[in-house]
Motif scaffolding. Structure first.
Motif, PDB file in Angstrom:
ATOM      1  N   GLN A  50       0.826  -1.209   0.000  1.00 20.81           N
ATOM      2  CA  GLN A  50       0.000   0.000   0.000  1.00 20.81           C
ATOM      3  C   GLN A  50       0.863   1.263   0.000  1.00 20.81           C
ATOM      4  N   ALA A  51       1.951   1.241   0.761  1.00 19.12           N
ATOM      5  CA  ALA A  51       2.853   2.401   0.798  1.00 19.12           C
ATOM      6  C   ALA A  51       3.440   2.673  -0.586  1.00 19.12           C
ATOM      7  N   VAL A  52       3.898   1.626  -1.247  1.00 19.47           N
ATOM      8  CA  VAL A  52       4.485   1.778  -2.591  1.00 19.47           C
ATOM      9  C   VAL A  52       3.440   2.288  -3.579  1.00 19.47           C
ATOM     10  N   ALA A  53       2.240   1.738  -3.501  1.00 19.05           N
ATOM     11  CA  ALA A  53       1.164   2.177  -4.405  1.00 19.05           C
ATOM     12  C   ALA A  53       0.832   3.652  -4.185  1.00 19.05           C
ATOM     13  N   LYS A 277      -5.641   4.593  15.409  1.00 20.77           N
ATOM     14  CA  LYS A 277      -6.337   5.651  16.133  1.00 20.77           C
ATOM     15  C   LYS A 277      -5.741   7.029  15.861  1.00 20.77           C
ATOM     16  N   ASN A 278      -4.678   7.083  15.055  1.00 19.95           N
ATOM     17  CA  ASN A 278      -4.059   8.347  14.680  1.00 19.95           C
ATOM     18  C   ASN A 278      -4.931   9.032  13.628  1.00 19.95           C
ATOM     19  N   GLU A 279      -5.459  10.203  13.964  1.00 25.07           N
ATOM     20  CA  GLU A 279      -6.400  10.889  13.072  1.00 25.07           C
ATOM     21  C   GLU A 279      -5.802  11.160  11.692  1.00 25.07           C
ATOM     22  N   ALA A 280      -4.509  11.487  11.661  1.00 25.97           N
ATOM     23  CA  ALA A 280      -3.860  11.797  10.386  1.00 25.97           C
ATOM     24  C   ALA A 280      -3.778  10.575   9.473  1.00 25.97           C
ATOM     25  N   ILE A 306       8.576   2.707   5.208  1.00 29.70           N
ATOM     26  CA  ILE A 306       8.778   3.113   3.807  1.00 29.70           C
ATOM     27  C   ILE A 306       8.568   4.617   3.653  1.00 29.70           C
ATOM     28  N   GLN A 307       7.556   5.167   4.308  1.00 29.93           N
ATOM     29  CA  GLN A 307       7.360   6.618   4.300  1.00 29.93           C
ATOM     30  C   GLN A 307       8.624   7.346   4.757  1.00 29.93           C
ATOM     31  N   THR A 335       4.636  10.548   9.783  1.00 32.06           N
ATOM     32  CA  THR A 335       4.206   9.275   9.208  1.00 32.06           C
ATOM     33  C   THR A 335       2.851   8.883   9.782  1.00 32.06           C
ATOM     34  N   VAL A 336       2.368   7.732   9.356  1.00 30.37           N
ATOM     35  CA  VAL A 336       1.101   7.219   9.890  1.00 30.37           C
ATOM     36  C   VAL A 336       1.191   6.899  11.380  1.00 30.37           C
TER      37      VAL A 336
END
Length: 368
Positions: A50-53, A277-280, A306-307, A335-336
């Motif tokens: 998903q990160a790469v996409a 639970k991280n809103e971002a 990866i980010q 990051t996430v």
């Protein structure tokens, strides 16, 4: 003459294709894609894909696209080294991995030697960074001495009048976590009633469970993985025991409940704050769920690894090893997992450490 000319054209075309392929940034993730811990390998693979996409859809990195390789180490140290060497041959410049500390530590020697940056999303043994073989070795997860401090102090305080057993599976992760938990529990004034080791991969822990019963164990702390812990929880209930099972971050998979069923009710475990639970991170969580993937456990940690690498490459302006290492050492990253993440001199992440979770009705959430 035509044949020679066509061959030359073909050769030129092939070289052009090769050059284009070479322009891509080849990264990798590695973990137990098969074997008894494959649930975690699948978490890492889902997060990496998903990160790469997402990164490629946003334009890639400095005008180049990411290409993902996936390596299966089955949480075996020798296989991990073989995977690392395969990555070298494929031109990989960054690895989000491995999962098991027993794999990450030997693989890191290959990466350091070959100038490949490694950020593990999951390996928590302190030796991974305390004894890192080169400057390009990092982690976005916490450490077992941090996790053990939280668990040990909690056990000593919460269950000071109870019989506590501490057991481990003899792996770098399991024994390391159990030892740290015992150390901090004893420093807080509580000695375990029983300390044992067990063999990972077995299906019957009846003898161990019987010993726990004989010693009137009220709380069982497991330094090990969800597969064995789940069986122990179930087999304790089969013997009529109400013993509470407590463990670490290797229980952060729905597969734990699939093994235990209702016997897993009330199980406690330590894990870092839940990135879901991280809103971002909400849009990315929603994207996973739209695809039928629950971003539990180390899905988001792999995404974040990866980010972080990508942001460091952008800051460095290239994938040059030394330049990217410097960017990782000096930078802060959103990051996430959260904002303003950075690394200390050892390559450990500065994000918040560990909290307790409780399993209830097939899901885990913060302990109330």
């Amino acid at each position: 003459m035509k044949k020679i000319l066509l061959a030359g054209v073909a050769m030129s075309f092939g070289m052009a294709m090769s050059t284009a392929a070479f322009a891509d940034i080849v990264i990798a993730t590695a973990g137990p894609m098969t074997g008894q811990y494959a649930a975690f390998g699948q978490q890492m693979k889902a997060g990496a894909e998903q990160a790469v996409a997402d990164i490629n859809a946003a334009g890639g990195v400095n005008g180049e696209k990411l290409v993902l390789e996936v390596g299966d180490d089955a949480c075996d140290p020798k296989q991990a080294v073989a995977v690392a060497n395969q990555f070298v041959g494929k031109g990989v410049v960054f690895v989000a991995g491995h999962f098991c500390s027993g794999s990450s530590i030997p693989a890191s020697a290959v990466y350091a030697e070959e100038g490949i940056i490694q950020i593990t999303p999951a390996s928590t043994n302190p030796k991974f960074t305390d004894e890192r073989p080169g400057p390009g070795i990092f982690r976005v997860c916490g450490r077992d001495d941090q996790q053990g401090a939280v668990a040990g102090k909690f056990l000593a305080t919460k269950f000071k009048d109870k019989n506590i057993a501490i057991i481990n599976d003899k792996t770098a992760y399991g024994k390391g976590l159990a030892d740290e938990t015992q150390k901090y529990m004893e420093e807080a004034g509580k000695k375990p009633t029983m300390v044992e080791s067990y063999t990972a991969g077995e299906k019957d822990y009846t003898a161990l469970v019987s010993k726990l019963k004989q010693n009137n164990i009220d709380v069982l702390y497991v330094g090990g993985y969800h597969t064995e812990a789940g069986l122990m929880a179930r087999q304790m209930r089969d013997q009529g025991m109400k013993t509470l099972l407590v463990s670490g971050d290797a229980l952060v998979t729905d597969e734990y409940w699939a093994i235990t069923g209702d016997a897993g009710e009330g199980t406690l475990m330590t894990f870092s704050p839940d990135p879901r639970k991280n809103e971002a991170a909400a849009p990315i969580v929603a994207e996973f769920r739209k695809k039928g993937i629950e971003p539990e456990g180390y899905v988001m940690y792999t995404y974040a690894a990866i980010q972080t690498y990508v942001d460091a490459v952008k800051a460095a302006g290239s994938t040059d090893y030394d330049a990217v290492v410097k960017a990782l050492d000096d930078g802060t990253f959103n990051t996430v997992l959260g904002e303003n993440m950075s690394f200390n001199d050892k390559g450990d992440v500065t994000l918040p450490g560990y909290v307790f979770y409780e399993w209830h009705d097939g899901k885990y959430d913060y302990m109330k």
